[in-house]
Design a protein around this motif. Structure first.
Motif, short mmCIF file in Angstrom:
data_model
loop_
_atom_site.label_atom_id
_atom_site.label_comp_id
_atom_site.label_asym_id
_atom_site.label_seq_id
_atom_site.Cartn_x
_atom_site.Cartn_y
_atom_site.Cartn_z
N ILE A 69 18.64 13.66 -32.47
CA ILE A 69 17.65 13.60 -31.81
C ILE A 69 16.52 14.71 -31.81
CG2 ILE A 69 16.96 13.75 -29.21
CD1 ILE A 69 19.97 12.40 -28.74
N THR A 70 17.07 15.96 -31.95
CA THR A 70 16.22 16.86 -32.16
C THR A 70 15.49 16.95 -33.51
OG1 THR A 70 17.74 18.44 -32.93
CG2 THR A 70 17.15 18.31 -30.34
N ASP A 71 15.91 16.13 -34.59
CA ASP A 71 15.19 16.06 -35.89
C ASP A 71 13.94 15.45 -35.62
OD1 ASP A 71 17.20 17.18 -37.56
OD2 ASP A 71 17.93 15.40 -38.21
N VAL A 72 13.56 14.88 -34.78
CA VAL A 72 12.30 14.18 -34.36
C VAL A 72 11.42 15.14 -33.79
CG1 VAL A 72 11.05 12.14 -33.21
CG2 VAL A 72 13.55 12.01 -34.09
N ALA A 73 10.18 15.21 -34.42
CA ALA A 73 9.14 16.03 -33.85
C ALA A 73 8.66 15.69 -32.43
CB ALA A 73 8.03 16.22 -35.01
N GLY A 74 8.59 16.48 -31.49
CA GLY A 74 8.21 16.34 -30.26
C GLY A 74 9.42 15.88 -29.34
N SER A 75 10.61 15.94 -29.87
CA SER A 75 11.61 15.50 -29.21
C SER A 75 11.82 16.17 -27.79
CB SER A 75 12.79 15.28 -29.76
OG SER A 75 13.22 16.41 -30.75
N ILE A 130 10.89 28.19 -33.35
CA ILE A 130 9.81 27.28 -33.49
C ILE A 130 10.23 26.37 -34.78
CG2 ILE A 130 7.50 26.69 -33.53
CD1 ILE A 130 7.43 29.30 -31.98
N ALA A 131 10.58 25.21 -34.52
CA ALA A 131 10.96 24.22 -35.67
C ALA A 131 9.68 23.74 -36.21
CB ALA A 131 12.26 23.28 -35.31
N GLY A 132 8.77 23.45 -35.29
CA GLY A 132 7.35 22.68 -35.46
C GLY A 132 7.57 21.26 -35.45
N PRO A 133 6.62 20.49 -36.05
CA PRO A 133 5.35 20.93 -36.38
C PRO A 133 4.48 21.48 -35.01
CG PRO A 133 5.40 18.68 -36.43
CD PRO A 133 6.75 18.94 -36.24
N GLY A 134 4.89 21.08 -33.85
CA GLY A 134 4.23 21.65 -32.72
C GLY A 134 4.74 22.78 -32.49
N GLY A 135 4.00 23.42 -31.00
CA GLY A 135 4.89 24.23 -30.32
C GLY A 135 4.48 25.91 -30.90
N ALA A 136 3.51 26.08 -32.05
CA ALA A 136 3.50 27.25 -32.44
C ALA A 136 2.17 28.08 -31.88
CB ALA A 136 3.03 27.16 -34.02
N THR A 137 2.16 29.34 -31.67
CA THR A 137 0.88 30.12 -31.41
C THR A 137 0.53 31.21 -32.34
OG1 THR A 137 2.37 31.89 -30.39
CG2 THR A 137 1.73 29.94 -28.94
N PRO A 138 -0.51 31.75 -32.40
CA PRO A 138 -1.04 32.66 -33.49
C PRO A 138 -0.01 33.69 -33.51
CG PRO A 138 -2.75 32.18 -32.04
CD PRO A 138 -1.69 31.46 -31.35
N LEU A 175 11.14 31.63 -41.33
CA LEU A 175 11.78 30.60 -42.36
C LEU A 175 10.56 29.63 -42.57
CD1 LEU A 175 15.00 29.67 -40.39
CD2 LEU A 175 14.67 31.34 -42.25
N ILE A 176 10.51 29.12 -43.81
CA ILE A 176 9.71 28.24 -44.62
C ILE A 176 10.20 26.60 -44.60
CG2 ILE A 176 8.56 27.82 -46.61
CD1 ILE A 176 7.91 30.91 -47.09
N GLY A 177 9.20 25.79 -44.43
CA GLY A 177 9.67 24.49 -44.80
C GLY A 177 9.34 23.60 -43.47
N ASP A 178 9.66 22.33 -43.57
CA ASP A 178 9.38 21.46 -42.59
C ASP A 178 10.54 21.45 -41.24
OD1 ASP A 178 11.72 20.07 -43.15
OD2 ASP A 178 10.52 18.39 -44.33
N ARG A 179 10.06 20.83 -40.38
CA ARG A 179 11.11 20.90 -39.13
C ARG A 179 12.71 20.63 -39.44
NH1 ARG A 179 10.69 19.82 -33.74
NH2 ARG A 179 12.34 19.13 -32.64
N VAL A 180 12.96 19.86 -40.49
CA VAL A 180 14.31 19.66 -40.73
C VAL A 180 14.84 20.81 -41.56
CG1 VAL A 180 16.02 18.05 -41.93
CG2 VAL A 180 14.35 17.06 -40.35
N MET A 181 13.99 21.44 -42.64
CA MET A 181 14.32 22.29 -43.37
C MET A 181 14.65 23.70 -42.72
SD MET A 181 11.85 21.63 -46.46
CE MET A 181 12.14 23.19 -47.71
N ILE A 182 13.51 23.79 -41.48
CA ILE A 182 13.72 24.96 -40.51
C ILE A 182 14.99 24.98 -40.06
CG2 ILE A 182 12.83 26.07 -38.59
CD1 ILE A 182 9.84 25.81 -40.01
N LYS A 183 15.45 23.72 -39.30
CA LYS A 183 16.64 23.62 -38.55
C LYS A 183 17.88 23.85 -39.34
CE LYS A 183 17.75 20.10 -35.94
NZ LYS A 183 17.93 18.80 -35.34
N GLU A 184 17.93 23.28 -40.88
CA GLU A 184 18.89 23.47 -41.86
C GLU A 184 19.22 25.20 -41.78
OE1 GLU A 184 21.06 21.86 -43.60
OE2 GLU A 184 20.77 19.77 -43.12
N ARG A 185 17.82 25.73 -42.34
CA ARG A 185 18.05 27.13 -42.50
C ARG A 185 18.17 27.98 -41.50
NH1 ARG A 185 12.62 26.56 -46.77
NH2 ARG A 185 14.27 26.07 -48.77
#
Lengths: 426, 426
Positions: free
Chosen positions: A297-303, B363-371, B395-405
């Motif tokens: 469920i949380t793999d989805v952005a904005g979940s 913050i796994a992204g893509p949303g939710g970030a601040t400066p 950590l670097i990567g997209d949402r799923v990669m950040i969760k993994e890492r």
């Protein structure tokens, strides 16, 4: 237009690295009407690279290679390409600066060994790699036999082997470029993703229908969590829109209830979209799936907009303490029971103040089974403000497969509930 | 002894199906000293199968094919094999009975279309498929040119494409058989699995050491969650045991703290073993990793012995309500902070009565970030009865990669704590 994919790396032939890159690339090419005739995986050896390039460029207009662009000495692709295309290597200061900057972001100095990544064969055009250190390369070679021979120019596209980098470069550079130069008729691809039904069962259901359209290319793609059905149409068949519309209507009539999407998205994205549309919130209580439902469920952005959270209640005590499952239910029916599944779903809904609670409890194995409760037995629960339902499954596979299938079934239970469908899978 | 792997299936060339089978098979062959020279993926087309078989049997003693044994009409491998080996197809009643029984177990009658799976080329020896409907096949072909020519007999092993079935048959039939007939010297393979360090950094650390052993075959295998280093020794090098022991000691001196295992197991198995040995129990509180830490932990059979459960606390409210994170901490430092990570770890330890609590918030992204709090910022917490620690990562990567890492880093934090290592990754 035809393509060959050359995957370079000892790890593909010796070891554990899975060639997911080739599948990804082939899929993307297929979508824009370029047929991959062959995928070849070879070792990090100059002779093997040269031989494969020669064969591939003789057979196909597009050759895509992956791998061997890293900073360590087993990465020899660029030097082999300089050999093949007969040019020297040149140092690009801009690439090195970008590498230094990337490491600086992570607070560490760029290792000297990465410097080798800034050396590029002179005849290559650079393709930007926004998320990695190695840029991708494009070599254009003249029409074999000269333009008079009527052949098309050959394109060799050289990508890094790191999947995320390769994917980004495919999306941003390679596909837009190929779409432009590939003027042949596109193939139309239709996808129907199903879950909760066996491959042979789907086939039985729609055999007559499929046989009525022998001109369509049909593929059944079984996965652990379901079967994808893919129908590909050549240009002339895609033009007969009415004929295809009738076929598709028939498909939905026979197996429609198993189809959770006709797009590329996963079930958790479908469910997420439904929750968002209906402005409903969700909480989950997991036992045998151990966090996998929530992970999906949380793999989805904005979940976080609709998913409030949940519990992994592995022990009986945590089921009682945090989810309010009654000691009496556990004693009388056991933790793997309809009663437990229902009380878990109700409990987590209450605890998180969600509109919907879902739950899983079962025996993932290999241990923990009894004659009455075999490995693969799983109960799923779903509670809303109006009602609570539970459903029993007997899943096949090893521990990880049972977790995967249980999590998928829980999401499917939720999808059917959200769509007001009758909640029986078989 | 050399092998060629032929992967059959349109889905490998058109679509999303990843050829994980070839990698698995190559790895298993490599372990017993059989080198895979080439992996070729081809379409479900008789001509392509015949051509590839002919090439492969000319180049290698062992040919392994996967795919095309299913019940649907796109599965043509068996008929192509009957063509190739010039024999007829025969119906095996015993296979059909087994198929019927498997479906009966699931409470559904066997679909008639599965009957085709009981038809087998007459020259094939059957290899049992304990978990699927399609048996595997073995064809032995005579020495090319006759025994007098001195060549070895050729073996074609035909496996189903469903990964779990292929893996089981490899383990139970193919590998034992090949081990027996392959009398050539084995290769010794050593694996060092690392996490928390970049590929180029590892290389920099142990470059001199690796260069002192040019006879070893070195491969760096970067994955999202870490880098595996594999060292392969030919027979004559493996015999020099003292020389290798010195090399390995040097390796541990330079990169030992990043190595979590020298076996094939995942980090969650290493951690599980440590918890079990020390008779300690664990609970987990996750925010940004969304259940993945717990999913990994529960992938290990028997994990219920030490893993009590945990929470996915996605909202601030659930962090306060279920984990006792203080409103003041959230207000002053935010949910993504050292304070929140520590209080989450302490809270989940308390709530589940565990010896150790671990937590993730980021913050796994893509949303939710601040400066101040970019995508990829993550804090991990760990609480025991004596102390609580927290650690910050970018950590670097997209949402799923950040969760993994993030999940991997949390497990590594736990491993280091259990081993009493200093808890700094870089």
């Amino acid at each position: 237009m035809k393509a060959t994919i050359i995957s370079i790396g000892n790890e593909l032939l010796n070891g554990k690295t899975v060639n997911s890159n080739a599948a990804f690339i082939a899929a993307k090419l297929y979508e824009i009407g370029i047929v991959t005739g062959r995928v070849v995986a070879i070792r990090d050896e100059t002779a093997a690279i040269l031989e494969s390039l020669e064969q591939a460029l003789a057979q196909s207009e597009v050759v895509i290679t992956t791998g061997g662009l890293g900073p360590t000495p087993d990465d020899i692709t660029k030097n082999a390409l300089a050999d093949f295309f007969q040019c020297e290597m040149v140092f690009h200061e801009a690439i090195w600066q970008k590498i230094e900057q990337r490491f600086r972001q992570r607070g560490i100095p760029a290792p000297e060994v990465n410097r080798v990544q800034a050396w590029i064969p002179a005849k290559a055009r650079l393709l930007d790699n926004p998320i990695g250190t190695a840029p991708a390369l494009h070599f254009e070679t003249p029409v074999p036999g000269g333009i008079a021979a009527g052949g098309a120019a050959r394109h060799t596209l050289v990508l890094p082997g790191v999947p995320q980098e390769m994917k980004t470069i495919m999306a941003e550079s390679v596909i837009p470029f190929l779409r432009e130069i590939n003027t042949a008729g596109l193939i139309e691809v239709h996808l129907y993703r199903t879950t909760g039904v066996a491959e042979s069962k789907i086939y039985e259901h729609c055999r007559a229908l499929l046989e009525s359209r022998p001109e369509y290319e049909v593929a059944f793609l079984p996965k652990t969590t379901g079967v994808d059905l893919r129908i590909a149409l050549r240009e002339k068949d895609a033009a007969k829109k009415q004929r295809f519309a009738e076929f598709e209507a028939g498909l939905f009539q026979t197996i429609g209830k198993y189809i959770y999407t006709t797009g590329p998205e996963e079930l958790e994205e479908v469910v997420g979209k439904l929750l968002r549309e209906r402005r409903l919130t969700l909480a989950a209580a997991e036992s045998c799936t151990g966090g996998l439902v929530q992970d999906k469920i949380t793999d989805v952005a904005g979940s976080s907009d609709y998913f409030l959270g949940g519990m992994v209640a592995y022990s009986n005590e945590s089921k009682m303490r945090h989810l309010g499952v009654r000691a009496e239910s556990l004693q009388r029916y056991g933790a793997v029971s309809e009663a437990a599944a229902k009380e878990m779903a109700e409990g987590v809904r209450r605890a998180f103040g969600a509109d919907i609670g879902i739950s899983t409890t079962g025996i993932a194995g290999p241990g923990g089974a009894t004659p009455e409760k075999p490995v693969g037995l799983i109960y799923l629960g779903l509670a809303t403000v109006q009602k609570t339902v539970a459903k029993k499954f007997l899943l096949i596979g090893d521990r990880v497969m049972i977790k995967e299938r249980g999590a998928q079934a829980a999401l499917e239970l939720l999808r059917r509930e959200l769509l007001g469908m009758e909640n029986t899978t078989r």
